[in-house]
Every structure is written in C-alpha cells, then in structure tokens.
Design a protein around this motif. Structure first.
Motif, PDB file in Angstrom:
ATOM      1  N   LEU A 268     -10.936  -0.629  -1.307  1.00  0.00           N
ATOM      2  CA  LEU A 268     -11.190  -1.897  -0.334  1.00  0.00           C
ATOM      3  C   LEU A 268      -9.590  -1.576   0.489  1.00  0.00           C
ATOM      4  O   LEU A 268      -9.555  -1.770   1.846  1.00  0.00           O
ATOM      5  N   LYS A 269      -8.700  -1.835   0.105  1.00  0.00           N
ATOM      6  CA  LYS A 269      -7.349  -1.970   0.634  1.00  0.00           C
ATOM      7  C   LYS A 269      -6.237  -1.217   1.081  1.00  0.00           C
ATOM      8  O   LYS A 269      -5.861  -1.073   2.216  1.00  0.00           O
ATOM      9  N   THR A 270      -7.045   0.709   0.213  1.00  0.00           N
ATOM     10  CA  THR A 270      -6.731   1.101   1.097  1.00  0.00           C
ATOM     11  C   THR A 270      -7.524   1.935   2.582  1.00  0.00           C
ATOM     12  O   THR A 270      -6.957   3.078   3.230  1.00  0.00           O
ATOM     13  N   GLY A 271      -8.391   1.198   2.500  1.00  0.00           N
ATOM     14  CA  GLY A 271      -9.136   1.441   3.759  1.00  0.00           C
ATOM     15  C   GLY A 271     -10.055   2.533   3.459  1.00  0.00           C
ATOM     16  O   GLY A 271     -10.454   2.908   4.466  1.00  0.00           O
ATOM     17  N   THR A 272     -10.337   2.614   2.578  1.00  0.00           N
ATOM     18  CA  THR A 272     -10.989   4.424   2.299  1.00  0.00           C
ATOM     19  C   THR A 272     -12.939   3.589   2.365  1.00  0.00           C
ATOM     20  O   THR A 272     -13.294   2.321   1.045  1.00  0.00           O
ATOM     21  N   PRO A 273     -13.667   4.047   3.233  1.00  0.00           N
ATOM     22  CA  PRO A 273     -15.192   3.352   2.492  1.00  0.00           C
ATOM     23  C   PRO A 273     -15.764   4.133   1.182  1.00  0.00           C
ATOM     24  O   PRO A 273     -15.479   4.697   0.708  1.00  0.00           O
ATOM     25  N   THR A 274     -15.959   2.391   0.678  1.00  0.00           N
ATOM     26  CA  THR A 274     -16.182   2.260  -1.003  1.00  0.00           C
ATOM     27  C   THR A 274     -17.892   1.631  -1.038  1.00  0.00           C
ATOM     28  O   THR A 274     -18.378   0.417  -0.387  1.00  0.00           O
ATOM     29  N   LEU A 275     -18.387   2.334  -2.695  1.00  0.00           N
ATOM     30  CA  LEU A 275     -19.149   2.025  -2.481  1.00  0.00           C
ATOM     31  C   LEU A 275     -19.312   1.105  -4.338  1.00  0.00           C
ATOM     32  O   LEU A 275     -18.427   1.735  -4.871  1.00  0.00           O
ATOM     33  N   ALA A 276     -20.095  -0.211  -4.076  1.00  0.00           N
ATOM     34  CA  ALA A 276     -19.682  -1.083  -5.392  1.00  0.00           C
ATOM     35  C   ALA A 276     -20.962  -0.163  -6.412  1.00  0.00           C
ATOM     36  O   ALA A 276     -22.301  -0.446  -6.064  1.00  0.00           O
ATOM     37  N   LEU A 277     -20.481  -0.100  -7.466  1.00  0.00           N
ATOM     38  CA  LEU A 277     -21.545  -0.005  -8.358  1.00  0.00           C
ATOM     39  C   LEU A 277     -21.584  -1.318  -9.357  1.00  0.00           C
ATOM     40  O   LEU A 277     -20.451  -1.662 -10.469  1.00  0.00           O
TER      41      LEU A 277
ATOM     42  N   THR B 194       0.729  -1.390   0.202  1.00  0.00           N
ATOM     43  CA  THR B 194       0.325  -0.181   0.165  1.00  0.00           C
ATOM     44  C   THR B 194       0.928   1.170  -0.084  1.00  0.00           C
ATOM     45  O   THR B 194       1.815   1.204   1.208  1.00  0.00           O
ATOM     46  N   PRO B 195       1.236   2.397  -0.720  1.00  0.00           N
ATOM     47  CA  PRO B 195       1.783   3.737  -0.770  1.00  0.00           C
ATOM     48  C   PRO B 195       1.358   3.805  -0.210  1.00  0.00           C
ATOM     49  O   PRO B 195       0.302   4.208   0.521  1.00  0.00           O
ATOM     50  N   ASP B 196       2.675   5.057  -0.160  1.00  0.00           N
ATOM     51  CA  ASP B 196       2.393   6.086   1.004  1.00  0.00           C
ATOM     52  C   ASP B 196       0.762   7.451   0.238  1.00  0.00           C
ATOM     53  O   ASP B 196       1.039   7.063  -1.018  1.00  0.00           O
ATOM     54  N   ALA B 197       0.308   7.650   0.915  1.00  0.00           N
ATOM     55  CA  ALA B 197      -1.071   8.991   1.003  1.00  0.00           C
ATOM     56  C   ALA B 197      -0.697   9.549   1.312  1.00  0.00           C
ATOM     57  O   ALA B 197      -0.818   9.933   2.556  1.00  0.00           O
ATOM     58  N   PRO B 198      -1.410  11.327   1.063  1.00  0.00           N
ATOM     59  CA  PRO B 198      -1.416  12.013   1.953  1.00  0.00           C
ATOM     60  C   PRO B 198      -2.863  12.010   2.682  1.00  0.00           C
ATOM     61  O   PRO B 198      -3.406  11.361   2.301  1.00  0.00           O
ATOM     62  N   GLU B 199      -3.512  13.090   3.937  1.00  0.00           N
ATOM     63  CA  GLU B 199      -4.144  12.586   4.454  1.00  0.00           C
ATOM     64  C   GLU B 199      -5.409  12.938   3.820  1.00  0.00           C
ATOM     65  O   GLU B 199      -5.828  13.855   2.333  1.00  0.00           O
ATOM     66  N   PRO B 200      -6.402  12.590   3.472  1.00  0.00           N
ATOM     67  CA  PRO B 200      -7.976  12.293   2.609  1.00  0.00           C
ATOM     68  C   PRO B 200      -8.034  13.819   2.307  1.00  0.00           C
ATOM     69  O   PRO B 200      -7.943  15.085   3.708  1.00  0.00           O
TER      70      PRO B 200
ATOM     71  N   ALA C 176      -4.721   7.235 -14.157  1.00  0.00           N
ATOM     72  CA  ALA C 176      -2.824   5.719 -13.420  1.00  0.00           C
ATOM     73  C   ALA C 176      -2.571   5.381 -14.597  1.00  0.00           C
ATOM     74  O   ALA C 176      -3.320   4.381 -15.684  1.00  0.00           O
ATOM     75  N   GLY C 177      -1.293   4.260 -14.300  1.00  0.00           N
ATOM     76  CA  GLY C 177      -1.084   3.809 -14.317  1.00  0.00           C
ATOM     77  C   GLY C 177      -0.511   2.598 -14.189  1.00  0.00           C
ATOM     78  O   GLY C 177       0.237   1.223 -14.377  1.00  0.00           O
ATOM     79  N   SER C 178      -0.926   2.399 -12.619  1.00  0.00           N
ATOM     80  CA  SER C 178      -0.554   1.088 -12.248  1.00  0.00           C
ATOM     81  C   SER C 178      -1.793   0.769 -10.707  1.00  0.00           C
ATOM     82  O   SER C 178      -1.777   2.023 -10.869  1.00  0.00           O
ATOM     83  N   LEU C 179      -2.128  -0.248 -10.293  1.00  0.00           N
ATOM     84  CA  LEU C 179      -3.274   0.230  -9.023  1.00  0.00           C
ATOM     85  C   LEU C 179      -1.943   0.322  -7.960  1.00  0.00           C
ATOM     86  O   LEU C 179      -3.131   1.214  -7.000  1.00  0.00           O
ATOM     87  N   ALA C 180      -0.917   0.863  -7.446  1.00  0.00           N
ATOM     88  CA  ALA C 180      -0.031   1.619  -6.826  1.00  0.00           C
ATOM     89  C   ALA C 180      -0.696   3.261  -7.298  1.00  0.00           C
ATOM     90  O   ALA C 180      -1.256   4.224  -6.217  1.00  0.00           O
TER      91      ALA C 180
ATOM     92  N   LEU D 256      -4.540   4.142  -8.181  1.00  0.00           N
ATOM     93  CA  LEU D 256      -5.146   4.310  -8.141  1.00  0.00           C
ATOM     94  C   LEU D 256      -5.168   3.707  -6.773  1.00  0.00           C
ATOM     95  O   LEU D 256      -6.067   4.535  -5.873  1.00  0.00           O
ATOM     96  N   MET D 257      -4.383   3.481  -5.629  1.00  0.00           N
ATOM     97  CA  MET D 257      -4.270   3.276  -4.542  1.00  0.00           C
ATOM     98  C   MET D 257      -4.186   4.536  -3.835  1.00  0.00           C
ATOM     99  O   MET D 257      -4.803   4.883  -2.469  1.00  0.00           O
ATOM    100  N   ARG D 258      -3.525   5.075  -4.457  1.00  0.00           N
ATOM    101  CA  ARG D 258      -3.018   7.063  -3.883  1.00  0.00           C
ATOM    102  C   ARG D 258      -4.324   7.545  -4.373  1.00  0.00           C
ATOM    103  O   ARG D 258      -4.518   8.723  -3.671  1.00  0.00           O
ATOM    104  N   GLU D 259      -4.842   7.324  -5.209  1.00  0.00           N
ATOM    105  CA  GLU D 259      -6.395   8.265  -5.226  1.00  0.00           C
ATOM    106  C   GLU D 259      -6.927   7.771  -4.429  1.00  0.00           C
ATOM    107  O   GLU D 259      -7.574   8.384  -3.772  1.00  0.00           O
ATOM    108  N   THR D 260      -7.221   6.966  -4.434  1.00  0.00           N
ATOM    109  CA  THR D 260      -8.779   6.077  -3.106  1.00  0.00           C
ATOM    110  C   THR D 260      -8.359   6.858  -2.042  1.00  0.00           C
ATOM    111  O   THR D 260      -9.482   7.512  -0.829  1.00  0.00           O
ATOM    112  N   ALA D 261      -6.882   6.674  -1.661  1.00  0.00           N
ATOM    113  CA  ALA D 261      -6.219   6.973  -0.426  1.00  0.00           C
ATOM    114  C   ALA D 261      -7.157   8.254   0.040  1.00  0.00           C
ATOM    115  O   ALA D 261      -7.081   8.342   1.096  1.00  0.00           O
TER     116      ALA D 261
END
Length: 402
Positions: free
Chosen positions: A311-320, A200-206, A283-287, A289-294
C-alpha cells in the motif's frame, strides 16, 4: 551541561519478523532526526541481529534461551520456570538504566496468532511494571491490540497497558479493544502503523502482468488451536490453486514472506505448481519488500506488513485477511472492498476479486497516492506528540539567587 537522554527499545526485534524490525527502524529514524544526542540500546529477541544491523547495543530479552520452544523435558520446564524469576530482576535492572523505553509498533497487545501468556505478554508486563516502579517512562507507540479470550493473557496485556506512561494505537479497533478490556483510553490517540514512516525506496517500472503474492505460515489465531491443521491446509490449497490459475495465463508470480517461518509455504507452493514463472523473493527488510511490491502490477498478501509495504508503494493490493487489523488497514487506505478471508481461501472467489482489482488499478493508484500523503502528515503528528510526552524540554528559567 545535562547528560544525554538514555532511550531503550523493547520487543521481539531481530528475531526474523520483518514488520517488527521495520517498526524499530522507523523509531530509530525518528530518534536520529529529533533527538540525535540520545543514547539508544535494546532489550530484544535477537540482540546479535539488532546490533549488526542497526549498530546499537542489545541485550537478550529472556534469560532462558529456549523460551519460545515447547518445553517437554523436565530440565526445559525447570529452565523456563527459573527464567521467569530471573527475568524479573534482569528486566528491572535494564529499565532502571533508561529515562525512556519505547515499544515500537508491533501487535504487542493482541493474540491474533497463537500466543502463550508466560512468553511475550509476561515480558511486556515486567517492562511496564518496572517502568512504573522505577520512574522510567514506557511508551507503547502505534501498537496493535485486539480483544483476547485467554484470561491470563488478557490480564497481563491489560495491566501492561495501564502501567505504560504513553499509549498510541495503529487503528481505531486497537483502541476500542483496549477500552473493552478495561483500559482508560480517553487520552490515547490513533496513528498509522510506524512502517509508513520508512522511506519508500526507488523501484523500477512495474513489470506488466506481474503479481506479488505474500504468503504466511498461517494456522489461525490463538482461539483456533483445535482446528489449526485444517485452517492451514485450506489456506495452502487455496493459495496454491490461485497461483496455478495465474501461471496458466502466463503470469509471473513472485512469492513474498515476512518471517522466516513462512519458508515452508513458499516451498510447498513452488513444488505444487512447478513452473519457472513462480519465483521467490529473498527479502531481508521492509525496504526489500517495498521494492518487490513496487515492481509488480498487483499484490495479494496475507501478512500485515506485506500489506503495508504494498500500500505504501501505491500498488493495487488485495488482502488475504486473517485479523481485524488487516481489514482496518485496507479501509484506512481506501481499499476496504478488496479483502478475502485467509481462513477460507476459495480460489475462484479470490480470482474474481483479483480481476476487479486489476480492472480498477488506475483509480486505486490515485487513491493510494492521496492516502499515503495524508498518512505521512499524520505520522509527523505522532512523532511530535511522542517528543512532547517523553522528552520534555529542559527548564531554562533562570533561578533566583539570594
């Protein structure tokens, strides 16, 4: 001294689908850690991209370069037909050079999106049949599966699974689907999707109030071809109305994709809403995408691996949700109630679910932290099982001499 193990990786890799490439990245990480002496190469959809990105030799999956384009001219039809024959020998020759071939994750045993039997299902069958005939162990690792209506596709998928030396699935539904299609799954295990093994990459505060919306060029599944245009229009209209409602509240919306084919949906939403609050991630990778969602407060997403990243970054998520695999993933991670059908996106109902997601965000973040810790432990068991099945320890018992 024994020679290094020769490992091949196989699939629609390097072709623009971030989820497929993320699964490959997870397996390469496992091989580096557990089998650093292994010699690795790929048979894949985008060999140039795989070599450039991951530094391993790669060969094009199909002899005929236009395999996934519709063949309307006589020359293209002949080329495709000849390619099927040539690929029998190309695949067997590639498999023969390896001790082990790994198919890393992906929905290789499903048809939840439009799929022709003589495309990838045929290629997978050639791989598994070659492995069985030539003594190369083929492993389908944490793959997705679903019951398939088309008889030809179902037969190719069923025989591919039967011929593989090792099978594991990314959810119970996948294992149940293969059992229903006539595969003996008594010794097959279920593990989380391989993308959960990525760091899980480092990401800024939401960003307060920021929403990520993962979109998809969605036209339904393999059985929806007759109403594909209607499904796409309803999906696009519903997601656009949802974005417009968020923007009216002054909420920033970041659009995410998971495949190059999703770009027209992003363009259509941005053109329809026409607001500087709506931006698009590159986004060019899942990393990525994880930075964006985090960095978001909440995520609403369609593509399966957009959901995995959020989900891996722990962000509340709703699935379409467009397939049972999305429902199974949300249930595994403790968010089963936060789903909305992608085939019938109703902006008002979606907003209602979204409001509930936001209200329960602190609780859901705690749930995701617990589920992610359990998922990590489960994947460690997957890789240990894979090593035991495919990389048996050399026999070091001294031989008796006469």
């Amino acid at each position: 001294m024994s020679s290094p193990v020769r490992v091949g990786v196989f699939g629609l890799l390097g072709s623009g689908n971030l989820g497929n490439d993320g699964s490959l990245e997870a397996v390469l990480g496992y091989l580096r850690d557990a089998h650093p002496d292994a010699v690795v190469d790929a048979l894949c959809g985008g060999p140039e991209a795989v070599t450039a990105r991951y530094g391993i030799p790669a060969t094009r999956l199909h002899w005929y370069r236009g395999e996934y384009r519709t063949a309307s001219r006589a020359g293209a039809i002949v080329g495709k037909g000849l390619g099927k024959l040539v690929d029998v020998f190309r695949t067997a020759a590639w498999v023969r050079r390896h001790d082990v071939v790994i198919v890393p994750g992906m929905g290789v045993l499903e048809a939840t999106l439009p799929l022709r039997p003589w495309g990838f299902p045929y290629a997978l069958f050639l791989l598994c049949a070659s492995g069985r005939l030539l003594g190369t162990r083929v492993a389908l690792v944490s793959v997705g599966a679903a019951r398939i209506g088309n008889r030809s596709t179902r037969a190719l998928v069923r025989w591919s699974a039967r011929l593989a030396a090792y099978r594991s699935y990314r959810d119970e539904l996948s294992r149940d689907a293969m059992r229903a299609m006539g595969v003996d799954t008594a010794r097959d295990e279920v593990y989380p999707d391989l993308a959960f093994a990525l760091p899980t990459p480092d990401a800024p505060e939401p960003r307060p109030g920021a929403v990520c919306l993962g979109v998809m060029d969605f036209h339904g599944g393999d059985d929806d071809r007759a109403r594909a245009a209607e499904i796409h229009r309803r999906y696009l209209d519903g997601t656009t109305a949802f974005v417009r409602a968020l923007v009216a509240e002054g909420r920033p919306v970041r659009l995410l994709t998971g495949d190059g084919c999703d770009a027209p949906v992003v363009a259509a939403i941005r053109a329809a809403v026409d607001s500087p609050l709506v931006t698009a991630a590159e986004a060019g990778s899942l990393a990525d995408l994880m930075r964006e969602t985090a960095a978001a407060d909440t995520v609403v997403a369609t593509r399966y691996h957009n959901l995995v990243c959020a989900l891996k970054t722990g962000t509340p998520t709703l699935a379409l949700s467009y397939a049972a695999k999305s429902d199974a993933l949300m249930a595994r991670m403790g968010l089963a109630e936060f789903r909305h059908p992608a085939r019938e996106v109703d902006a008002d109902r979606l907003l209602e679910r979204f409001r509930e997601l936001e209200k329960r965000a602190p609780e859901l973040r705690r749930t995701l932290a617990e589920r992610n810790a359990a998922t990590t432990r489960h994947l460690e068991r997957q890789f240990a099982a894979l090593t035991a099945a495919l990389f048996p320890a050399p026999d070091t018992t001294p031989r008796e001499t006469s």
